[in-house]
Write an enzyme that holds these catalytic residues in place. Sequence first.
Site, PDB file in Angstrom:
ATOM      1  N   ASP A  75      48.133  37.952  47.530  1.00  0.00           N
ATOM      2  CA  ASP A  75      47.100  37.131  46.888  1.00  0.00           C
ATOM      3  C   ASP A  75      46.693  36.004  47.832  1.00  0.00           C
ATOM      4  O   ASP A  75      47.493  35.129  48.135  1.00  0.00           O
ATOM      5  CB  ASP A  75      47.659  36.577  45.567  1.00  0.00           C
ATOM      6  CG  ASP A  75      46.701  35.607  44.896  1.00  0.00           C
ATOM      7  OD1 ASP A  75      45.507  35.602  45.266  1.00  0.00           O
ATOM      8  OD2 ASP A  75      47.151  34.872  43.998  1.00  0.00           O
ATOM      9  N   ASN A  83      44.068  33.760  47.348  1.00  0.00           N
ATOM     10  CA  ASN A  83      43.440  32.557  46.800  1.00  0.00           C
ATOM     11  C   ASN A  83      44.179  31.977  45.595  1.00  0.00           C
ATOM     12  O   ASN A  83      43.634  31.170  44.845  1.00  0.00           O
ATOM     13  CB  ASN A  83      41.971  32.833  46.431  1.00  0.00           C
ATOM     14  CG  ASN A  83      41.852  33.817  45.282  1.00  0.00           C
ATOM     15  OD1 ASN A  83      42.830  34.479  44.930  1.00  0.00           O
ATOM     16  ND2 ASN A  83      40.675  33.912  44.699  1.00  0.00           N
ATOM     17  N   ASP A 111      45.267  33.149  42.597  1.00  0.00           N
ATOM     18  CA  ASP A 111      44.968  33.403  41.186  1.00  0.00           C
ATOM     19  C   ASP A 111      45.884  34.475  40.595  1.00  0.00           C
ATOM     20  O   ASP A 111      45.659  34.959  39.486  1.00  0.00           O
ATOM     21  CB  ASP A 111      43.495  33.787  40.991  1.00  0.00           C
ATOM     22  CG  ASP A 111      43.148  35.102  41.675  1.00  0.00           C
ATOM     23  OD1 ASP A 111      44.023  35.658  42.383  1.00  0.00           O
ATOM     24  OD2 ASP A 111      42.016  35.573  41.510  1.00  0.00           O
ATOM     25  N   ASP A 168      44.228  40.401  46.936  1.00  0.00           N
ATOM     26  CA  ASP A 168      42.810  40.434  47.304  1.00  0.00           C
ATOM     27  C   ASP A 168      42.647  40.687  48.799  1.00  0.00           C
ATOM     28  O   ASP A 168      43.625  40.837  49.535  1.00  0.00           O
ATOM     29  CB  ASP A 168      42.129  39.124  46.883  1.00  0.00           C
ATOM     30  CG  ASP A 168      42.921  37.902  47.363  1.00  0.00           C
ATOM     31  OD1 ASP A 168      43.383  37.913  48.520  1.00  0.00           O
ATOM     32  OD2 ASP A 168      43.098  36.945  46.572  1.00  0.00           O
ATOM     33  N   ASP A 190      39.068  54.593  49.556  1.00  0.00           N
ATOM     34  CA  ASP A 190      39.268  55.519  48.450  1.00  0.00           C
ATOM     35  C   ASP A 190      37.884  55.922  47.936  1.00  0.00           C
ATOM     36  O   ASP A 190      37.015  55.075  47.750  1.00  0.00           O
ATOM     37  CB  ASP A 190      40.048  54.810  47.325  1.00  0.00           C
ATOM     38  CG  ASP A 190      41.062  55.721  46.668  1.00  0.00           C
ATOM     39  OD1 ASP A 190      40.653  56.800  46.213  1.00  0.00           O
ATOM     40  OD2 ASP A 190      42.247  55.346  46.595  1.00  0.00           O
ATOM     41  N   ASP A 208      39.710  60.903  45.623  1.00  0.00           N
ATOM     42  CA  ASP A 208      40.420  60.857  44.347  1.00  0.00           C
ATOM     43  C   ASP A 208      40.150  62.105  43.495  1.00  0.00           C
ATOM     44  O   ASP A 208      38.989  62.514  43.356  1.00  0.00           O
ATOM     45  CB  ASP A 208      39.927  59.612  43.601  1.00  0.00           C
ATOM     46  CG  ASP A 208      40.725  59.301  42.356  1.00  0.00           C
ATOM     47  OD1 ASP A 208      41.894  58.911  42.493  1.00  0.00           O
ATOM     48  OD2 ASP A 208      40.179  59.437  41.243  1.00  0.00           O
ATOM     49  N   GLU A 239      42.969  64.234  47.135  1.00  0.00           N
ATOM     50  CA  GLU A 239      44.037  64.294  46.133  1.00  0.00           C
ATOM     51  C   GLU A 239      43.777  65.588  45.381  1.00  0.00           C
ATOM     52  O   GLU A 239      42.906  65.660  44.518  1.00  0.00           O
ATOM     53  CB  GLU A 239      43.976  63.086  45.196  1.00  0.00           C
ATOM     54  CG  GLU A 239      45.192  63.055  44.276  1.00  0.00           C
ATOM     55  CD  GLU A 239      45.010  62.146  43.068  1.00  0.00           C
ATOM     56  OE1 GLU A 239      46.021  61.764  42.459  1.00  0.00           O
ATOM     57  OE2 GLU A 239      43.863  61.827  42.714  1.00  0.00           O
ATOM     58  N   HIS A 274      50.665  54.869  44.720  1.00  0.00           N
ATOM     59  CA  HIS A 274      50.493  53.953  43.584  1.00  0.00           C
ATOM     60  C   HIS A 274      50.633  54.642  42.227  1.00  0.00           C
ATOM     61  O   HIS A 274      50.564  53.974  41.197  1.00  0.00           O
ATOM     62  CB  HIS A 274      49.126  53.287  43.694  1.00  0.00           C
ATOM     63  CG  HIS A 274      48.008  54.289  43.547  1.00  0.00           C
ATOM     64  ND1 HIS A 274      47.756  55.249  44.511  1.00  0.00           N
ATOM     65  CD2 HIS A 274      47.116  54.509  42.562  1.00  0.00           C
ATOM     66  CE1 HIS A 274      46.753  56.004  44.106  1.00  0.00           C
ATOM     67  NE2 HIS A 274      46.345  55.583  42.930  1.00  0.00           N
ATOM     68  N   ASP A 275      50.770  55.957  42.218  1.00  0.00           N
ATOM     69  CA  ASP A 275      50.921  56.693  40.949  1.00  0.00           C
ATOM     70  C   ASP A 275      52.334  57.202  40.735  1.00  0.00           C
ATOM     71  O   ASP A 275      52.600  57.908  39.759  1.00  0.00           O
ATOM     72  CB  ASP A 275      49.994  57.928  40.938  1.00  0.00           C
ATOM     73  CG  ASP A 275      48.524  57.566  40.962  1.00  0.00           C
ATOM     74  OD1 ASP A 275      48.163  56.485  40.446  1.00  0.00           O
ATOM     75  OD2 ASP A 275      47.738  58.365  41.494  1.00  0.00           O
TER      76      ASP A 275
HETATM   77  C1  GLC Z   1      43.958  59.451  40.789  1.00  0.00           C
HETATM   78  C2  GLC Z   1      44.428  58.076  41.158  1.00  0.00           C
HETATM   79  C3  GLC Z   1      44.931  57.409  39.910  1.00  0.00           C
HETATM   80  C4  GLC Z   1      43.794  57.311  38.929  1.00  0.00           C
HETATM   81  C5  GLC Z   1      43.141  58.668  38.681  1.00  0.00           C
HETATM   82  C6  GLC Z   1      41.812  58.523  38.023  1.00  0.00           C
HETATM   83  O1  GLC Z   1      44.983  60.249  40.310  1.00  0.00           O
HETATM   84  O2  GLC Z   1      45.385  58.147  42.165  1.00  0.00           O
HETATM   85  O3  GLC Z   1      45.473  56.145  40.179  1.00  0.00           O
HETATM   86  O4  GLC Z   1      44.253  56.808  37.719  1.00  0.00           O
HETATM   87  O5  GLC Z   1      42.913  59.369  39.878  1.00  0.00           O
HETATM   88  O6  GLC Z   1      40.877  57.999  38.925  1.00  0.00           O
HETATM   89 CA    CA Z   2      43.556  36.560  44.432  1.00  0.00          CA
END
Ligand code: GLC
Ligand code: CA
Length: 555
Positions: free
Chosen positions: A21, A23, A25, A29, A98, A201, A255, A325-326
């Site tokens: 982060d 700034n 908050d 970012d 992405d 994605d 993906e 991240h999933d």
């Molecule tokens: C992909 C992304 C996931 C998102 C999904 C819908 O699986 O990695 O984070 O929720 O697509 O966009």
């Molecule tokens: Ca921030």
Amino acid sequence: MKTRWYKDAVVYQIYPRSFCDGNGDGVGDIRGIISKLDYIKSLGVDAVWLSPVYKSPNDDNGYDISDYRDIMDEFGTLDDWKEMIAGMHERGIRLVMDLVVNHTSDEHAWFVESRNKDSEYRDYYIWRRGRGKDGKKPPNNWTSNFTGPAWEYDEESGEWYLHLFSKKQPDLNWENPKVRQEVADICNYWFDLGVDGFRCDVITYISKKDGLPNGKPAFLLVGYEQYAVGPRYHEYIHELNERSFSRYDSMTVGESIGITPDNAFDAIDESVGELDSVFSFDHMSVDFRLNVLPKRFDLVKFKKVLDRWQQLPKTCQPTVFLENHDQPRCLPRFVGDYKDKRELAGMSLAAAILFLRATPYIYQGQEIGMTNCNFAVEDYKDIMSVNALATVKKVAPILMPYAKKVLLKRARDHARTPMQWTDGDNAGFSTAEPWMKVNPNFKDINVKDSEAREDSLLNFYRKAISYRKGKDVVISGDFSLVRPKHKDVFAYVREFKGQRLLVIANFKNKRVKFKLPNDFAFESSKLALANYKDAQDLQNNLLLREYEALVYEIK
Ligand code: GLC
Ligand code: CA
């Protein structure tokens, strides 16, 4: 034009909301990323995959885009973004953005227009009349990936729109040539601003089955395979490649649920002009059944799945990842109870993946061995977890304790706790209270501490990444598993024009005997990398210590 730079690249994934982060908050970012560019450079990675930073109402943390050509207010401005990419390029780091184009946000101008039946944007999305006399039943039985039906009724026009994810993520209608041209234009807009590629994605969902037939009933109201790799998928991607990807020295990675070693050639071979590579999830499914329920990790199966990708022709580039991240964190997922050997276990995993013929992806925090978090129900922020809990509570409250247990293993939230930079306030992620719970183990697990110790996991990643760089044997050598049936050890040999590399990684928190096969011939060996200080020379009978990882150059 295409240098195919990704064949010798390691990619670092940033989930901007949770990285740093800038700034104060509480939300990560772009200025925060800028402040960490030297750190990213110090890892030795070649590229960054940045999860979405476009304008978004954040129903799914940026995976619901309301303007593809601008930056989300919380993350900064387009000027900040320009400064960030310039800073990356100065440091020799490429930027992969992405690309989320299976769906938009329902707040995207196209969808807002599309709600009007007479608008030229109506056909940008998938609108259908409902079933039943009054049309009050959804057009088919498809379920969303975030639980519940994949259709939302629109009172005003009396029709339903399709959303394979949340109802704030309406699916685009790729059958419409205008939609396909819009997507190509968006890609070219970012390429012209300097980006080096896209992570696409849920890209295998873009082509829907003709007539949108009912699918097989989904388990736990979660839809999946029935949408993947529809009839015109290849045609659409080929077209996008011609209109955009092929015009730049780019890398694309899809993906790609539904792409397997059996059909990968048609999707990623250099001759087909579609994507350069895909993420497959087969190796991530070995400890889950029905995509959600935990099951014991099976190393033999894990090796077998990865091996099948390794055996593809050299014109097909595999990828490898243990986190994103999933996904929950890879510690302890693939290595069992590591007790006081967390970093050794992390090193063993790192050694196992970094020398495959593949583009490896490392997710933020993986390099310091961040772990899953012991969440209480109210700590979950991810729409997928929140919906799952609400659904179970509604339809089968008796299963709540089980649902909680599953989420503690499975939730996407585990990957999204703030990056642990220091042992100070909020783990050094922010001066304000972070948008999401910080894992309380930040006092022990953080970048500052890892930097200070020569023998940390972080420094092992650095050594391993720097060792693999530019080596033909890693980039294009043949691959064969050594003792594929061994339950505890992941071992393989790479070979290129007489050079050989042997990788041995003990995945268990115990001492393990490892005997090289009888026909495994070598004259001499040189230890290239190890996670214990006094590592042994190569011999036919090895006694590996807990999570011991060894990489040898052999003749
Ligand atoms: C992909 C992304 C996931 C998102 C999904 C819908 O699986 O990695 O984070 O929720 O697509 O966009
Ligand atoms: Ca921030």
